[in-house]
Write a protein that holds these residues in place. Structure first.
Motif, PDB file in Angstrom:
ATOM      1  N   ILE A 192       0.852  -1.186   0.000  1.00 51.53           N
ATOM      2  CA  ILE A 192       0.000   0.000   0.000  1.00 51.53           C
ATOM      3  C   ILE A 192       0.887   1.234   0.000  1.00 51.53           C
ATOM      4  CG2 ILE A 192      -1.712   1.343   1.287  1.00 51.53           C
ATOM      5  CD1 ILE A 192      -2.958  -1.171   0.324  1.00 51.53           C
ATOM      6  N   SER A 193       0.554   2.207  -0.832  1.00 56.86           N
ATOM      7  CA  SER A 193       1.223   3.506  -0.761  1.00 56.86           C
ATOM      8  C   SER A 193       0.167   4.586  -0.555  1.00 56.86           C
ATOM      9  CB  SER A 193       2.033   3.783  -2.030  1.00 56.86           C
ATOM     10  OG  SER A 193       1.187   3.906  -3.157  1.00 56.86           O
ATOM     11  N   VAL A 194       0.479   5.555   0.289  1.00 58.66           N
ATOM     12  CA  VAL A 194      -0.450   6.640   0.618  1.00 58.66           C
ATOM     13  C   VAL A 194       0.230   7.975   0.336  1.00 58.66           C
ATOM     14  CG1 VAL A 194      -1.777   7.765   2.447  1.00 58.66           C
ATOM     15  CG2 VAL A 194      -1.623   5.266   2.381  1.00 58.66           C
ATOM     16  N   ASP A 195      -0.453   8.837  -0.394  1.00 63.52           N
ATOM     17  CA  ASP A 195       0.046  10.181  -0.693  1.00 63.52           C
ATOM     18  C   ASP A 195      -0.496  11.143   0.363  1.00 63.52           C
ATOM     19  OD1 ASP A 195       0.829  12.606  -1.701  1.00 63.52           O
ATOM     20  OD2 ASP A 195      -0.371  12.492  -3.542  1.00 63.52           O
ATOM     21  N   ALA A 255      -8.374  -2.741   2.630  1.00 62.93           N
ATOM     22  CA  ALA A 255      -7.652  -3.096   1.398  1.00 62.93           C
ATOM     23  C   ALA A 255      -8.011  -4.482   0.877  1.00 62.93           C
ATOM     24  CB  ALA A 255      -6.142  -3.017   1.641  1.00 62.93           C
ATOM     25  N   GLU A 256      -8.656  -5.309   1.695  1.00 61.67           N
ATOM     26  CA  GLU A 256      -8.872  -6.704   1.307  1.00 61.67           C
ATOM     27  C   GLU A 256      -9.853  -6.862   0.151  1.00 61.67           C
ATOM     28  OE1 GLU A 256      -7.509  -9.840   2.377  1.00 61.67           O
ATOM     29  OE2 GLU A 256      -6.013  -8.346   2.898  1.00 61.67           O
ATOM     30  N   LEU A 272     -10.090   1.365  -4.292  1.00 62.91           N
ATOM     31  CA  LEU A 272      -9.646   1.725  -2.946  1.00 62.91           C
ATOM     32  C   LEU A 272      -9.561   3.244  -2.793  1.00 62.91           C
ATOM     33  CD1 LEU A 272      -8.616   0.683  -0.217  1.00 62.91           C
ATOM     34  CD2 LEU A 272      -6.309   0.612  -1.193  1.00 62.91           C
ATOM     35  N   ASN A 273      -9.044   3.902  -3.810  1.00 65.52           N
ATOM     36  CA  ASN A 273      -8.920   5.358  -3.784  1.00 65.52           C
ATOM     37  C   ASN A 273     -10.302   6.023  -3.737  1.00 65.52           C
ATOM     38  OD1 ASN A 273      -6.860   7.567  -4.038  1.00 65.52           O
ATOM     39  ND2 ASN A 273      -8.138   8.119  -5.790  1.00 65.52           N
ATOM     40  N   ILE A 327      -4.206   6.847  -2.686  1.00 66.16           N
ATOM     41  CA  ILE A 327      -3.829   5.547  -2.127  1.00 66.16           C
ATOM     42  C   ILE A 327      -3.777   4.545  -3.269  1.00 66.16           C
ATOM     43  CG2 ILE A 327      -6.230   4.935  -1.578  1.00 66.16           C
ATOM     44  CD1 ILE A 327      -5.139   3.458   0.893  1.00 66.16           C
ATOM     45  N   ARG A 328      -2.788   3.674  -3.205  1.00 72.25           N
ATOM     46  CA  ARG A 328      -2.635   2.653  -4.241  1.00 72.25           C
ATOM     47  C   ARG A 328      -2.393   1.297  -3.586  1.00 72.25           C
ATOM     48  NH1 ARG A 328      -2.437   3.716  -9.298  1.00 72.25           N
ATOM     49  NH2 ARG A 328      -1.393   1.735  -9.748  1.00 72.25           N
ATOM     50  N   ILE A 329      -2.841   0.248  -4.288  1.00 70.39           N
ATOM     51  CA  ILE A 329      -2.588  -1.131  -3.859  1.00 70.39           C
ATOM     52  C   ILE A 329      -1.989  -1.860  -5.049  1.00 70.39           C
ATOM     53  CG2 ILE A 329      -4.974  -1.819  -4.425  1.00 70.39           C
ATOM     54  CD1 ILE A 329      -4.792  -3.820  -2.103  1.00 70.39           C
TER      55      ILE A 329
END
Length: 212
Positions: A24-27, A77-78, A142-143, A207-209
């Motif tokens: 996971i990345s969060v801006d 996120a699941e 997710l975003n 947010i990215r997965i």
């Protein structure tokens, strides 16, 4: 130079311990920018916490505001990862020549051409392309959830739709949950904001997965 507001981001146990097949990345700066543009103060942003879970919750996201000094947005996120996994399985089956109804692919992607492309493209290149497109689709879901919940946070901080965030308003919505989007203007606006902003170039990667 004015100091930027600081955003608190926390992660569920499995993500913290890297016990998931995804990252996971969060801006954080992008999220702070969105809130600032919506007239949320630096002080209020410091009261907000965003938690990224991996529990396959019943709801994709939510917001807790019982403590006005510790408002917490949660996103799970699941579910988008499950969608990614299902769509990638369909892509592999299509490459193997199986008859597949690509429901998961169609749910995540705007393009309808991927199944035909997978049948014609060299397998390795087709798989890499499918993985990238499907990952982008899962991230978009997710975003979108995060953007929706951030809109609720804006309502809370600016006092908009105050009644619907009161105990009485929340009780009415819970009792008439089947009609939530009809009776609750805050929910309608959050959903509209999500639809309008989910493909905004400045907001689509808050947010990215993606697979490890």
């Amino acid at each position: 130079m004015t100091e930027r507001a600081k955003l608190r981001v926390t992660y569920g146990k499995r993500i913290r311990h890297q016990d998931t097949p995804y990252s996971i990345s969060v801006d954080s700066e992008g999220i702070v920018g969105l809130l600032t543009n919506e007239s949320v103060s630096k002080e209020d942003i410091s009261r907000l916490k965003i938690r990224i879970n991996s529990n396959l919750q019943e709801d994709a996201g939510g917001i807790e505001y019982d403590d006005p000094n510790n408002i917490e947005i949660s996103v799970d996120a699941e579910e988008p990862w499950s969608q990614f996994d299902g769509a990638l399985t369909e892509a592999r089956d299509i490459q193997r020549g199986k008859k597949v109804k690509p429901r998961s692919i169609q749910k995540l992607l705007y393009t309808k051409k991927l199944p035909a492309y997978l049948k014609a493209a060299p397998k390795e290149r087709g798989y890499k392309t499918a993985s990238k497109l499907i990952s982008n689709g899962a991230s978009r879901e997710l975003n979108g959830t995060l953007i929706h919940e951030l809109r609720h946070a804006v309502h809370l901080f600016t006092g908009k739709y105050r009644f619907w965030y009161s105990n009485l308003g929340a009780s009415i919505v819970d009792f008439l949950d089947f009609a939530r989007y009809v009776i609750d203007p805050s929910e309608r606006e959050a959903s509209k904001f999500e639809r309008e902003k989910r493909n905004d170039p400045e907001l689509r990667d808050l947010i990215r997965i993606y697979p490890k």
